[in-house]
Design a protein around this motif. Structure first.
Motif, PDB file in Angstrom:
ATOM      1  N   TYR A  66      -1.904  -7.836  -1.146  1.00  0.00           N
ATOM      2  CA  TYR A  66      -2.559  -7.720   0.144  1.00  0.00           C
ATOM      3  C   TYR A  66      -3.926  -8.389   0.066  1.00  0.00           C
ATOM      4  N   PRO A  67      -4.048  -9.637   0.607  1.00  0.00           N
ATOM      5  CA  PRO A  67      -5.303 -10.376   0.502  1.00  0.00           C
ATOM      6  C   PRO A  67      -6.454  -9.669   1.225  1.00  0.00           C
ATOM      7  N   PHE A  68      -7.623  -9.778   0.613  1.00  0.00           N
ATOM      8  CA  PHE A  68      -8.838  -9.226   1.207  1.00  0.00           C
ATOM      9  C   PHE A  68      -9.446 -10.249   2.165  1.00  0.00           C
TER      10      PHE A  68
ATOM     11  N   THR B   7      -8.024  -3.856   6.799  1.00  0.00           N
ATOM     12  CA  THR B   7      -8.033  -2.476   6.307  1.00  0.00           C
ATOM     13  C   THR B   7      -6.801  -2.197   5.452  1.00  0.00           C
ATOM     14  N   PHE B   8      -6.931  -1.165   4.622  1.00  0.00           N
ATOM     15  CA  PHE B   8      -5.819  -0.743   3.772  1.00  0.00           C
ATOM     16  C   PHE B   8      -5.992   0.738   3.468  1.00  0.00           C
ATOM     17  N   ASN B   9      -4.985   1.543   3.798  1.00  0.00           N
ATOM     18  CA  ASN B   9      -5.017   2.981   3.550  1.00  0.00           C
ATOM     19  C   ASN B   9      -4.231   3.268   2.261  1.00  0.00           C
ATOM     20  N   MET B  10      -4.962   3.364   1.172  1.00  0.00           N
ATOM     21  CA  MET B  10      -4.339   3.539  -0.142  1.00  0.00           C
ATOM     22  C   MET B  10      -3.579   4.870  -0.238  1.00  0.00           C
ATOM     23  N   GLU B  11      -4.112   5.918   0.374  1.00  0.00           N
ATOM     24  CA  GLU B  11      -3.450   7.222   0.291  1.00  0.00           C
ATOM     25  C   GLU B  11      -2.055   7.175   0.916  1.00  0.00           C
ATOM     26  N   TYR B  12      -1.962   6.546   2.097  1.00  0.00           N
ATOM     27  CA  TYR B  12      -0.660   6.434   2.757  1.00  0.00           C
ATOM     28  C   TYR B  12       0.285   5.558   1.935  1.00  0.00           C
TER      29      TYR B  12
ATOM     30  N   LEU C 238     -13.490 -10.455  -3.266  1.00  0.00           N
ATOM     31  CA  LEU C 238     -12.301  -9.780  -3.786  1.00  0.00           C
ATOM     32  C   LEU C 238     -11.066 -10.546  -3.304  1.00  0.00           C
ATOM     33  N   PRO C 239     -10.171 -10.974  -4.199  1.00  0.00           N
ATOM     34  CA  PRO C 239      -8.996 -11.725  -3.729  1.00  0.00           C
ATOM     35  C   PRO C 239      -7.938 -10.845  -3.061  1.00  0.00           C
ATOM     36  N   TYR C 240      -7.705  -9.643  -3.618  1.00  0.00           N
ATOM     37  CA  TYR C 240      -6.682  -8.749  -3.064  1.00  0.00           C
ATOM     38  C   TYR C 240      -7.217  -7.327  -2.975  1.00  0.00           C
ATOM     39  N   MET C 241      -6.931  -6.674  -1.845  1.00  0.00           N
ATOM     40  CA  MET C 241      -7.329  -5.272  -1.672  1.00  0.00           C
ATOM     41  C   MET C 241      -6.429  -4.359  -2.488  1.00  0.00           C
ATOM     42  N   ALA C 242      -5.162  -4.735  -2.571  1.00  0.00           N
ATOM     43  CA  ALA C 242      -4.179  -3.904  -3.271  1.00  0.00           C
ATOM     44  C   ALA C 242      -2.995  -4.769  -3.683  1.00  0.00           C
ATOM     45  N   ILE C 243      -2.288  -4.288  -4.718  1.00  0.00           N
ATOM     46  CA  ILE C 243      -1.054  -4.934  -5.155  1.00  0.00           C
ATOM     47  C   ILE C 243      -0.060  -3.831  -5.503  1.00  0.00           C
ATOM     48  N   GLY C 244       1.105  -3.913  -4.913  1.00  0.00           N
ATOM     49  CA  GLY C 244       2.208  -3.026  -5.266  1.00  0.00           C
ATOM     50  C   GLY C 244       3.233  -3.843  -6.023  1.00  0.00           C
TER      51      GLY C 244
ATOM     52  N   THR D 249      -1.920  -0.784   6.887  1.00  0.00           N
ATOM     53  CA  THR D 249      -2.708  -2.015   6.779  1.00  0.00           C
ATOM     54  C   THR D 249      -2.558  -2.899   8.004  1.00  0.00           C
ATOM     55  N   ASN D 250      -3.508  -3.805   8.166  1.00  0.00           N
ATOM     56  CA  ASN D 250      -3.417  -4.853   9.185  1.00  0.00           C
ATOM     57  C   ASN D 250      -3.391  -6.231   8.511  1.00  0.00           C
ATOM     58  N   VAL D 251      -2.859  -6.267   7.289  1.00  0.00           N
ATOM     59  CA  VAL D 251      -2.796  -7.480   6.485  1.00  0.00           C
ATOM     60  C   VAL D 251      -1.333  -7.847   6.240  1.00  0.00           C
ATOM     61  N   ALA D 252      -1.021  -9.132   6.356  1.00  0.00           N
ATOM     62  CA  ALA D 252       0.315  -9.608   5.983  1.00  0.00           C
ATOM     63  C   ALA D 252       0.318  -9.842   4.472  1.00  0.00           C
TER      64      ALA D 252
END
Length: 132
Positions: A37-39, A44-49, A84-90, A119-122
């Protein structure tokens, strides 16, 4: 006393060396699906969800083909003063790419519909094979 310390250190070192070498061998040949998920400002990104709902949902679709999955939270770039390149990675580790595709295909709409909940990120998706 020095001999006892030496033997203890040798035992601990041997123990950790043995177990750290087993893990890559066990993962070699697995298919790795990285969902990144690119920053960018305003995204936004909801890590808990993501951790509690989205990833377990997708994991359930993958069934016994899934070996494990990981979730990473981006902290910073590898270079100072860079964004930051990515907010999160799964990441999903599976045994078979064709089984992964067969499991995801009929559930693609449900997976995509759930994006709005966290999230609102592709995402950017990379499929690779673990070689070591």
């Amino acid at each position: 006393m020095k001999r006892k310390l030496f033997l203890t250190l040798l035992l601990v070192t041997t123990f950790f060396a043995a177990f750290s070498q087993d893990k890559p061998a066990a993962e070699k040949g697995l298919i790795k699906i990285s969902v990144m998920y690119p920053f960018s400002e305003g995204k936004t990104f909801n890590m808990e969800y993501y951790e509690a709902k989205h990833m377990p949902m997708v994991a359930k679709f993958l069934g016994t083909n899934l070996v494990k999955y990981t979730i990473e939270k981006g902290l910073s770039s590898g270079m100072p003063n860079q964004p930051l390149p990515y907010m999160a990675i799964g990441t999903f580790y599976v045994k078979s790419l064709s089984e992964y595709q067969a499991a995801i295909s009929p559930n693609r709409d449900a997976i995509r519909a759930d994006f709005a909940n966290y999230t609102n990120v592709a995402p950017v998706i990379l499929v690779s094979e673990v070689v070591k």
